[in-house]
Design a protein around this motif. Structure first.
Motif, PDB file in Angstrom:
ATOM      1  N   VAL A   1     -11.344   1.963   2.076  1.00 36.16           N
ATOM      2  CA  VAL A   1     -10.857   0.775   1.451  1.00 36.16           C
ATOM      3  C   VAL A   1     -12.161  -0.010   1.023  1.00 36.16           C
ATOM      4  O   VAL A   1     -13.086  -0.268   1.561  1.00 36.16           O
TER       5      VAL A   1
ATOM      6  N   TYR B   1      -5.570  -1.350  -6.516  1.00 37.24           N
ATOM      7  CA  TYR B   1      -4.419  -2.353  -6.163  1.00 37.24           C
ATOM      8  C   TYR B   1      -5.183  -3.588  -6.727  1.00 37.24           C
ATOM      9  O   TYR B   1      -6.252  -4.043  -6.557  1.00 37.24           O
TER      10      TYR B   1
ATOM     11  N   ARG C   1       0.952  -1.179   0.080  1.00 43.07           N
ATOM     12  CA  ARG C   1       0.020   0.028  -0.027  1.00 43.07           C
ATOM     13  C   ARG C   1       0.989   1.145  -0.104  1.00 43.07           C
ATOM     14  O   ARG C   1       1.951   0.986   0.400  1.00 43.07           O
ATOM     15  N   SER C   2       0.440   2.250  -0.566  1.00 40.00           N
ATOM     16  CA  SER C   2       1.203   3.663  -0.617  1.00 40.00           C
ATOM     17  C   SER C   2       0.790   4.360   0.705  1.00 40.00           C
ATOM     18  O   SER C   2       0.254   3.692   1.577  1.00 40.00           O
TER      19      SER C   2
ATOM     20  N   CYS D   1      -9.521  -2.168  -4.040  1.00 40.76           N
ATOM     21  CA  CYS D   1      -8.818  -3.397  -4.439  1.00 40.76           C
ATOM     22  C   CYS D   1      -9.532  -4.526  -4.967  1.00 40.76           C
ATOM     23  O   CYS D   1     -10.842  -4.555  -4.844  1.00 40.76           O
TER      24      CYS D   1
ATOM     25  N   ARG E   1      -8.327   8.426  -5.687  1.00 39.11           N
ATOM     26  CA  ARG E   1      -8.558   7.040  -5.596  1.00 39.11           C
ATOM     27  C   ARG E   1      -7.214   6.093  -5.963  1.00 39.11           C
ATOM     28  O   ARG E   1      -6.542   6.605  -7.307  1.00 39.11           O
ATOM     29  N   GLU E   2      -6.838   5.295  -5.554  1.00 35.03           N
ATOM     30  CA  GLU E   2      -5.683   4.489  -6.032  1.00 35.03           C
ATOM     31  C   GLU E   2      -6.204   2.832  -6.280  1.00 35.03           C
ATOM     32  O   GLU E   2      -7.079   2.561  -5.455  1.00 35.03           O
TER      33      GLU E   2
ATOM     34  N   MET F   1      -8.539   3.447  -1.270  1.00 29.31           N
ATOM     35  CA  MET F   1      -7.958   2.054  -1.821  1.00 29.31           C
ATOM     36  C   MET F   1      -9.166   1.446  -2.477  1.00 29.31           C
ATOM     37  O   MET F   1      -9.843   0.719  -1.704  1.00 29.31           O
TER      38      MET F   1
ATOM     39  N   ARG G   1      -7.994   5.712   6.226  1.00 28.65           N
ATOM     40  CA  ARG G   1      -8.517   5.519   4.793  1.00 28.65           C
ATOM     41  C   ARG G   1      -9.707   4.742   4.447  1.00 28.65           C
ATOM     42  O   ARG G   1     -10.073   3.503   5.095  1.00 28.65           O
TER      43      ARG G   1
END
Length: 369
Positions: free
Chosen positions: A268, A338, A232-233, A241, A335-336, A239, A266
């Motif tokens: 998630v 994974y 994870r950053s 995922c 947003r990221e 996140m 965060r």
């Protein structure tokens, strides 16, 4: 499937020829004693020439990642060989970008140690170790997925959640050679004396067949690691995922590590795809985590639920479910992504992310064949 036969046949023949040439070269040519200089003489190894760079380094306790165990079929064992050792081999080219080739990046399993060499490798590889463990527990998670818990005794493994190890598979049956296969750790970094793996049975797979049919509780096993950059950053971005099957492993490690360390501010979202109810696992555990962690959202989806399963959750391809949530539910500005799964699954998810305004440089993935 005919279009696959020719490439696979050629790859098989090329691999066989490479192995034959390696054996002949090792026994016919004597390259004597040589020195390997690593990272501007931070570490120097006096070794016997003649073997591959990958095998030579591992014999000295320096382990380069190699998901295929040095057979030239994964492209993971990249390192920079500063010394001129000749042109890139045909067995290397498919796994290297033009930019990497220009910078003298080579596959360690394809480079023979014939003279003094100068190398550059990531410093963290100096901390990779080979652990002698014992199988403490094997548990069936589904009809084709096992959870394998390895006790490494007084040894201690230090890793970041998301890392992987290489499981050493001994010869068995018609398999005459030692093999290695890479598996993400599902264990928590706080448990430094155990390594937990989630292994799905792949028909004909050397390692998975061994695990599912021969490995027993109490057996001794060797594990090499940790490796990998999937983690994870440190940002506050939401996140998103996505995984399926044994792709659960790194996310189990990451999620519980975040909860244990109170990194719960965060948002998630964890999308997990399965074909039917018999392919789902850890549902209760993740629902329990969801209750304790308000910012964590678990979204399992079945692509082909059986009518008699009375499934009330999401249905359809996981990419379709992901697309709908990105459009209608997940409102975070930052947003990221994974991802853990096959290259095909990762590409499909990347397309969904891009279509929903997410930059690919904010997508992190753990890809496996």
């Amino acid at each position: 499937m005919d279009f696959l036969v020719a490439p696979l046949t050629i790859a098989s023949i090329a691999g066989g020829l490479a192995a034959l040439i390696s054996v002949v070269d090792k026994h016919v040519n004597d390259y004597g004693d040589v020195t390997i200089h690593i990272n501007s003489d931070k570490k120097n190894l006096d070794v016997r020439g003649g073997d591959t760079l990958l095998s030579t380094l591992s014999g000295e306790g320096i382990f380069i990642p190699s998901a295929c165990g040095g057979r030239g079929s994964c492209g993971a064992c990249k390192c920079k060989v500063v010394t001129d050792v000749g042109p890139h081999l045909p067995t290397e080219v498919p796994y290297l970008k033009k930019e990497e080739m220009a910078e003298n990046i080579r596959l360690a399993c394809q480079v023979k140690v014939k003279k003094d060499l100068e190398l550059e490798i990531p410093e963290e590889l100096f901390n990779v170790k080979q652990f002698e463990g014992r199988i403490e527990k094997i548990r069936d998670l589904t009809h084709d997925i096992k959870e394998v818990l390895i006790d490494i005794g007084r040894e201690s493994i230090e890793f970041e959640a998301g890392a992987y190890v290489q499981l050493v598979v001994p010869p068995y049956g018609k398999i005459k050679d030692v093999n290695q296969r890479a598996y993400s750790m599902s264990s928590r970094p706080s448990d430094k004396n155990h390594i937990e793996l989630i292994i799905r049975l792949v028909p004909g797979g050397i390692a998975t067949t061994w695990v599912h049919t021969l490995l027993k509780e109490g057996d001794k096993v060797d594990v090499i690691g940790p490796f990998g950059e999937f983690r994870r950053s440190e940002t506050k971005a939401a996140m998103v995922c996505v995984a399926g099957g044994s792709g659960m492993a790194p996310f189990k490690s990451i999620l519980y590590d975040m909860y244990e360390n109170n990194i719960t501010d965060r948002d998630v979202w964890y999308f997990f795809g399965a074909r039917s109810l018999k392919d789902l696992f850890y549902v209760k555990e993740l629902r329990d985590l969801e209750e304790k962690w308000p910012n964590f959202h678990f979204v399992p989806a079945l692509s082909e639920p059986n009518p008699d399963e009375r499934w009330e959750g999401e249905t359809g391809l996981i990419t379709d479910v992901l697309d709908r949530y990105l459009k209608e539910v997940i409102k975070a500005e930052e947003r990221e992504g994974y991802l853990c799964g096959s290259p095909g699954m990762i590409n499909a998810c990347n397309n969904v992310f891009e279509a929903n305004g997410m930059d690919l440089d904010k997508i992190y993935y753990d890809s496996f064949a």
